[in-house]
Scaffold this active site. Structure first.
Site, PDB file in Angstrom:
ATOM      1  N   THR A   1       0.979  -1.228   0.006  1.00 59.33           N
ATOM      2  CA  THR A   1       0.133   0.057  -0.069  1.00 59.33           C
ATOM      3  C   THR A   1       0.904   1.230  -0.018  1.00 59.33           C
ATOM      4  OG1 THR A   1       0.097   0.143   2.315  1.00 59.33           O
ATOM      5  CG2 THR A   1      -1.698  -1.055   1.326  1.00 59.33           C
TER       6      THR A   1
ATOM      7  N   TYR B   1       7.751   6.628  16.650  1.00 60.25           N
ATOM      8  CA  TYR B   1       7.806   7.131  15.320  1.00 60.25           C
ATOM      9  C   TYR B   1       8.980   7.996  14.988  1.00 60.25           C
ATOM     10  CZ  TYR B   1       6.575   8.195  10.580  1.00 60.25           C
ATOM     11  OH  TYR B   1       6.451   8.266   9.296  1.00 60.25           O
TER      12      TYR B   1
HETATM   13  P1  NAD Z   1       1.255   2.620   4.400  1.00 56.94           P
HETATM   14  O1  NAD Z   1       0.680   2.078   5.664  1.00 56.94           O
HETATM   15  O2  NAD Z   1       0.647   2.526   3.250  1.00 56.94           O
HETATM   16  O3  NAD Z   1       2.326   1.311   4.108  1.00 56.94           O
HETATM   17  C1  NAD Z   1       2.967   0.740   5.067  1.00 56.94           C
HETATM   18  C2  NAD Z   1       3.240  -0.759   4.345  1.00 56.94           C
HETATM   19  O4  NAD Z   1       4.095  -1.545   5.614  1.00 56.94           O
HETATM   20  C3  NAD Z   1       1.993  -1.431   4.314  1.00 56.94           C
HETATM   21  O5  NAD Z   1       1.879  -2.228   3.049  1.00 56.94           O
HETATM   22  C4  NAD Z   1       1.908  -2.375   5.334  1.00 56.94           C
HETATM   23  O6  NAD Z   1       1.210  -3.647   5.153  1.00 56.94           O
HETATM   24  C5  NAD Z   1       3.309  -2.634   5.651  1.00 56.94           C
HETATM   25  N1  NAD Z   1       3.635  -3.268   7.202  1.00 56.94           N
HETATM   26  C6  NAD Z   1       3.296  -2.634   8.180  1.00 56.94           C
HETATM   27  N2  NAD Z   1       3.540  -3.517   9.210  1.00 56.94           N
HETATM   28  C7  NAD Z   1       4.592  -4.503   8.921  1.00 56.94           C
HETATM   29  C8  NAD Z   1       5.167  -5.320   9.272  1.00 56.94           C
HETATM   30  N3  NAD Z   1       4.892  -5.675  10.678  1.00 56.94           N
HETATM   31  N4  NAD Z   1       5.565  -6.308   8.408  1.00 56.94           N
HETATM   32  C9  NAD Z   1       5.901  -6.246   7.176  1.00 56.94           C
HETATM   33  N5  NAD Z   1       5.126  -5.122   6.376  1.00 56.94           N
HETATM   34  C10 NAD Z   1       4.454  -4.358   7.358  1.00 56.94           C
HETATM   35  O7  NAD Z   1       2.277   3.671   4.783  1.00 56.94           O
HETATM   36  P2  NAD Z   1       2.999   4.750   3.892  1.00 56.94           P
HETATM   37  O8  NAD Z   1       2.615   5.928   4.405  1.00 56.94           O
HETATM   38  O9  NAD Z   1       3.166   4.332   2.455  1.00 56.94           O
HETATM   39  O10 NAD Z   1       4.533   4.484   4.786  1.00 56.94           O
HETATM   40  C11 NAD Z   1       5.518   4.035   3.840  1.00 56.94           C
HETATM   41  C12 NAD Z   1       6.804   4.430   4.916  1.00 56.94           C
HETATM   42  O11 NAD Z   1       6.598   5.972   4.538  1.00 56.94           O
HETATM   43  C13 NAD Z   1       6.809   4.406   6.175  1.00 56.94           C
HETATM   44  O12 NAD Z   1       8.299   3.933   6.419  1.00 56.94           O
HETATM   45  C14 NAD Z   1       6.491   5.424   6.874  1.00 56.94           C
HETATM   46  O13 NAD Z   1       6.908   5.707   7.969  1.00 56.94           O
HETATM   47  C15 NAD Z   1       7.035   6.472   5.637  1.00 56.94           C
HETATM   48  N6  NAD Z   1       6.481   7.957   6.053  1.00 56.94           N
HETATM   49  C16 NAD Z   1       4.942   8.141   5.601  1.00 56.94           C
HETATM   50  C17 NAD Z   1       4.570   9.449   5.725  1.00 56.94           C
HETATM   51  C18 NAD Z   1       3.030   9.617   5.540  1.00 56.94           C
HETATM   52  O14 NAD Z   1       2.567  10.885   5.824  1.00 56.94           O
HETATM   53  N7  NAD Z   1       2.260   8.749   4.743  1.00 56.94           N
HETATM   54  C19 NAD Z   1       5.281  10.383   5.986  1.00 56.94           C
HETATM   55  C20 NAD Z   1       6.821  10.280   6.384  1.00 56.94           C
HETATM   56  C21 NAD Z   1       7.224   8.647   6.359  1.00 56.94           C
END
Ligand code: NAD
Length: 253
Positions: free
Chosen positions: A11, A151
């Site tokens: 995702t 986080y």
């Molecule tokens: P998201 O929730 O869409 O995607 C996260 C993915 O990680 C998912 O596919 C989920 O199934 C997987 N995941 C979660 N726990 C897991 C586990 N225990 N084992 C294996 N897979 C696991 O979130 P996103 O926003 O796309 O996040 C992607 C990255 O970007 C993350 O590292 C997040 O911290 C970082 N990030 C996101 C944002 C934001 O605002 N969305 C901002 C800064 C950083």
């Protein structure tokens, strides 16, 4: 064919990266807790090992890139798991795949956050994660802190780890960089927006360009850092956050 391994490609930002890599002709091996090529819960040591083993089987000739995108946001109530997935899983998998990356002079893009440099994080926690490399100790310490420390602390530690290894790893042919996204519309952000505590805080965050980011906007920066065009980028932290970091920390450079 170019071969990439990644985590969290089911995702959000990871899914956008996976799609762009595949559209550009790459082969992508995705590890995720949800349906994917390799299903693994990366908060667990054994499952990390299993994931590495399966990536090795799928890419015996090496990797052109690795993107550990799996992550959990601050609104997840299990704070130790946030640290385990965001820091320890990303680090352990990156280290375990280094030899495969060396085979193809590959690139790693870690996912930081623009919340990582914000003030107020517990230094003992950062030290337990980064200096002591002690997952159990970090779990003990986080119990008396909060989701923000879990986080942003895990993202700060991951970014500092990236800065520490990047100059050494390039000597082995592996380029390591990070993107630091701002608020990006994904399931992770939605969970934060739905949370009574974090929701109002996230909405109050000013994004100078206007809206929250899209997964594709972050993925574009990741694609650049993976590419040959970024061959002089090593140890960089690329903020992709609509100007929020510049707004909040204009003098910290
Ligand atoms: P998201 O929730 O869409 O995607 C996260 C993915 O990680 C998912 O596919 C989920 O199934 C997987 N995941 C979660 N726990 C897991 C586990 N225990 N084992 C294996 N897979 C696991 O979130 P996103 O926003 O796309 O996040 C992607 C990255 O970007 C993350 O590292 C997040 O911290 C970082 N990030 C996101 C944002 C934001 O605002 N969305 C901002 C800064 C950083």
């Amino acid at each position: 064919m170019r071969t990439y391994a990644m985590t969290g490609g089911a995702t959000g930002i990871g899914a956008a990266v996976k799609k762009m890599l595949e559209e550009s002709g790459g082969h992508v091996i995705n590890v995720d807790i949800q349906e994917s090529d390799i299903v693994a819960d990366l908060s667990k040591h054994k499952e990390r090992e299993k994931a590495v083993e399966k990536i090795r089987e799928a890419a015996p000739d090496g990797l052109d890139g690795f993107i550990p995108s799996a992550g959990l946001g601050p609104a997840v109530p299990d704070w130790p798991v946030i640290i385990s997935v965001n820091y320890f899983a990303a680090k352990v998998l990156t280290e375990s795949l280094k030899d495969l990356l060396m085979k193809k002079k590959g690139a790693v893009v870690l996912i930081s956050s623009n919340s990582a440099p914000l003030p107020g994080l517990d230094e003992n926690l950062i030290n337990a994660i980064l200096e002591d490399n002690d997952e159990d100790k970090s779990h003990d310490l986080i119990k008396s802190l909060d989701g923000h420390n879990a986080y942003a602390g895990s993202k700060l530690a991951l970014t500092r780890w990236m800065r520490q290894i990047a100059p050494d790893w390039i000597a082995d042919g592996v380029r390591v960089n990070a993107v630091a996204p701002g608020a990006t519309m994904t399931p992770l952000l939605q969970q934060g927006l739905d949370d009574p505590g974090y929701g109002p805080l996230i909405r109050d965050f000013t994004v100078p360009t206007g809206d929250f980011g899209t997964p594709e906007q972050i993925a574009s920066a990741i694609m650049f850092l993976l590419s040959e065009q970024a061959s002089f980028c090593c140890g960089s932290v690329f903020f992709v956050d609509g100007g929020t970091d510049a707004l909040m920390r204009p003098d910290q450079f």
